[in-house]
Design a protein around this motif. Structure first.
Motif, PDB file in Angstrom:
ATOM      1  N   ALA A  57       0.761  -1.169  -0.205  1.00 10.23           N
ATOM      2  CA  ALA A  57       0.015  -0.066  -0.008  1.00 10.23           C
ATOM      3  C   ALA A  57       0.845   1.335   0.149  1.00 10.23           C
ATOM      4  N   ILE A  58       1.977   1.337   0.539  1.00 13.13           N
ATOM      5  CA  ILE A  58       2.861   2.265   0.858  1.00 13.13           C
ATOM      6  C   ILE A  58       3.653   2.716  -0.647  1.00 13.13           C
ATOM      7  N   GLY A  59       4.095   1.508  -1.047  1.00 18.62           N
ATOM      8  CA  GLY A  59       4.586   1.752  -2.581  1.00 18.62           C
ATOM      9  C   GLY A  59       3.509   2.204  -3.360  1.00 18.62           C
ATOM     10  N   PHE A  60       2.293   1.641  -3.488  1.00 18.85           N
ATOM     11  CA  PHE A  60       1.424   2.305  -4.396  1.00 18.85           C
ATOM     12  C   PHE A  60       1.002   3.601  -4.296  1.00 18.85           C
ATOM     13  N   LEU A  61       1.085   4.118  -2.855  1.00 13.67           N
ATOM     14  CA  LEU A  61       0.826   5.504  -2.891  1.00 13.67           C
ATOM     15  C   LEU A  61       2.004   6.411  -3.273  1.00 13.67           C
ATOM     16  N   VAL A  62       3.200   5.844  -3.145  1.00 23.69           N
ATOM     17  CA  VAL A  62       4.388   6.720  -3.699  1.00 23.69           C
ATOM     18  C   VAL A  62       4.319   6.763  -5.250  1.00 23.69           C
ATOM     19  N   MET A  63       3.832   5.521  -5.807  1.00 22.18           N
ATOM     20  CA  MET A  63       3.812   5.475  -7.283  1.00 22.18           C
ATOM     21  C   MET A  63       2.810   6.559  -7.792  1.00 22.18           C
ATOM     22  N   LEU A  64       1.632   6.912  -7.144  1.00 28.92           N
ATOM     23  CA  LEU A  64       0.748   7.678  -7.547  1.00 28.92           C
ATOM     24  C   LEU A  64       1.527   9.120  -7.052  1.00 28.92           C
ATOM     25  N   GLN A  65       1.906   9.334  -6.204  1.00 31.94           N
ATOM     26  CA  GLN A  65       2.387  10.600  -5.809  1.00 31.94           C
ATOM     27  C   GLN A  65       3.561  10.912  -7.123  1.00 31.94           C
ATOM     28  N   THR A  66       4.430   9.863  -7.386  1.00 29.01           N
ATOM     29  CA  THR A  66       5.345  10.188  -8.517  1.00 29.01           C
ATOM     30  C   THR A  66       4.871  10.439  -9.957  1.00 29.01           C
ATOM     31  N   LEU A  67       3.617  10.039 -10.193  1.00 26.84           N
ATOM     32  CA  LEU A  67       2.930  10.282 -11.517  1.00 26.84           C
ATOM     33  C   LEU A  67       2.086  11.556 -11.380  1.00 26.84           C
ATOM     34  N   GLY A  68       2.187  12.293 -10.181  1.00 25.53           N
ATOM     35  CA  GLY A  68       1.442  13.619 -10.078  1.00 25.53           C
ATOM     36  C   GLY A  68       0.027  13.399  -9.882  1.00 25.53           C
TER      37      GLY A  68
END
Length: 359
Positions: A134-145
């Motif tokens: 879940a933490i990795g998924f949130l970081v990916m979303l933040q990276t994609l803007g």
């Protein structure tokens, strides 16, 4: 950049990508060598770490080579941004999966070492893996803007609704966490519930506890019920335990002789039967003047709960055979029954009243 791609640009990009592939191959070879050496150690955590690095390091090297190739090429600013963003998301995905594998593997190793017996507590492993993903998924979303604040708000409101709808499931989840955290029950323990179920704990997962009976049947107990019921754990604080065997001899027996013979049989059983504890000091205690015999208790030491049946079986057989050889009697209860004759009833004359006969 608006210039055309030259041969030098292609050469630099190809060299960078090839360098990433070579580094990936060399790092994987090195990690294979480390994995063989890690298997020789007692701690299994290094095996988990090296296995995860075998995944993340080669892919990180390839992604680095691809990033270098993108830098060498005269790409437009938008294209370069998209390429860098895609490579970053790819690295986050690889690192997240590897971190989930490492952390869940370490948690599994820790739970197995704490339980001390076969079986694993999967509840902590699953919770840890879900949190890392879940933490990795949130970081990916933040990276994609993509802003994650509205998502977290929606998850909070939705989580409240889900919690109300899944009260029993959540109760079992937190009961399982409490059971493992308090260490009252661990996989491999032999337990008995006040409701009658008993057996070896096979696993404690997010919803239920699985118990294997001595008949090899599986009993599935919700964690909430297990936390509420009275329970006896025969493996805590240690697996070794003492068992009591009741016996008795006749009143004409020499009690000193009975004690000496019985303790000799106990010592024989403790040294010859699998599961007995030879170092356990045998004990015999006379305690009752019964109706037909003098009762006593023999205290035996066993390695774990299921060993008691085999040890009792052998002890009773050998004690009975030795008593017959020594002439020691084990009397059965005797009862004396006295039958009284029925009283004779004399019929009263007709017409009599209060014992007087009318003329």
């Amino acid at each position: 950049m608006n210039r055309d791609v030259s041969l030098d640009d292609v050469f630099l990009a190809g060299s960078s990508l090839a360098a990433g592939v070579v580094v990936a191959f060399l790092s994987r070879t090195l990690l294979l060598w480390l994995a063989r050496h890690a298997k020789r150690t007692r701690w299994s955590g290094d095996d988990v770490i090296v296995d995860a690095l075998r995944t993340v390091v080669p892919w990180a090297a390839i992604a680095g080579g691809a990033a270098g190739a993108a830098t060498a090429l005269p790409l437009a600013r938008v294209s370069r941004h998209h390429v860098n963003q895609a490579l970053t998301v790819f690295l986050i995905l690889v690192v997240t999966l590897s971190a989930a594998r490492v952390i869940s593997g370490l948690v599994r190793t820790l739970t197995q070492s704490r339980s001390g017996v076969a079986g694993s507590a999967t509840i902590f492993v699953n919770i840890t893996r879900i949190l890392v993903l879940a933490i990795g998924f949130l970081v990916m979303l933040q990276t994609l803007g993509i802003s994650i604040a509205p998502l977290l708000t929606a998850l909070g409101v939705g989580g409240l609704a889900v919690a109300l709808a899944l009260q029993d499931t959540l109760a079992n989840l937190f009961a399982g966490v409490h059971i493992l955290a308090s260490k009252t029950v661990q996989p491999g323990d032999y337990i008995r519930l006040s409701t009658g179920e008993e057996g070896y704990v096979e696993d404690i997962n997010w919803r239920q506890t699985t118990v294997r009976q001595l008949s090899n049947n599986l009993v599935v107990i919700p964690n909430g019920q297990l936390a509420r019921t009275n329970m006896t754990n025969f493996s805590r604080p240690e697996q070794r335990l003492t068992i009591l065997v009741q016996a008795g001899v006749g009143y004409d027996s020499d009690l000193e002789h009975v004690e000496r013979v019985t303790l000799e049989v106990v010592a024989e059983v403790m040294h010859e039967i699998t599961g007995a504890l030879p170092e356990h000091e045998p004990a015999l205690r006379f305690h009752t003047f019964g109706d037909s015999r003098i009762g006593f208790t023999v205290i035996l030491g066993v390695g774990e709960f299921s060993d008691q049946y085999r040890i009792k079986h052998e002890f009773i057989k050998r004690l009975h055979r030795r008593y017959r050889r020594e002439g020691i009697s084990i009397p059965a209860p005797a009862r004396t029954v006295t039958l009284q004759p029925d009283p004779v009833v004399v019929p009263r004359p007709r017409g009599s009243e209060d014992g007087a006969v009318s003329a």
